[in-house]
Design an enzyme around this catalytic site. Sequence first.
Site, short mmCIF file in Angstrom:
data_model
loop_
_atom_site.label_atom_id
_atom_site.label_comp_id
_atom_site.label_asym_id
_atom_site.label_seq_id
_atom_site.Cartn_x
_atom_site.Cartn_y
_atom_site.Cartn_z
CE1 TYR A 139 39.50 36.73 31.50
CE2 TYR A 139 40.98 38.22 32.66
CZ TYR A 139 40.33 37.01 32.58
OH TYR A 139 40.49 36.07 33.58
CE LYS A 143 37.22 36.61 34.37
NZ LYS A 143 36.54 35.48 35.03
#
Length: 227
Positions: A139, A143
């Site tokens: 993640y 991101k």
Amino acid sequence: MNTNPGRVLVSGGASGLGAAVVRAIADAGGKPYTLDRQPAEGDGVVADVADTAAVTAAVTELAQQTGGFDAVVTAAGWDRPGRLADVPADDWEQVIKIDLLGTAAVIRAALPHLPISGGHVVTVASTLGLRALSDATAYCAAKFGVVGFTRALTVELAGQVDVTLLIPGGMRTAFFDGRTEQYRPGADAALNDPAYVANAVLFALSQPPGCTVRELILCPDREPSYP
């Protein structure tokens, strides 16, 4: 200030932040169109943002029906938390495909259907695109990538299409569903209503020509975006 956002393509519009953005756009008098792997309320197409060819075909089809878009918001996202050695490689890579490559695929497909001057792109990163955390390598990688991608796109499209980077913290959505207790927010976690974050998207889209909101960080006053 233009308060009607016009025709807005929202990826991930079937649930969570995406659904909140869809509602906010409709309430402001705009026309939202969704792109999601699940059917969504209102007008839209079904496609998996992790499949670039499917995204391109779906966005092209929808643009032909609508005559184009005034803006695009990339709200589709997914996560599979866990230590790098414990998360299956396919799941780890799927996070990258959906959150980073899917963001690029949707924007790439939508750009030809945005106004040459006056169109708008809003990408959705995360506070974990600014800070690192254990058990979140996929993640964070995705991101952090969205942050860098958006900042570069801002330079690339300067004077043509406005670009806003939205960096939200934790929200009360189904994003955390299906996780083990270890990776779910506690009962006392301070999480934002996704409607608040959707209002920030509207704020960015409502700016007059020549004025662009480059980046927005919106999070609870006690930021717990990741348990």
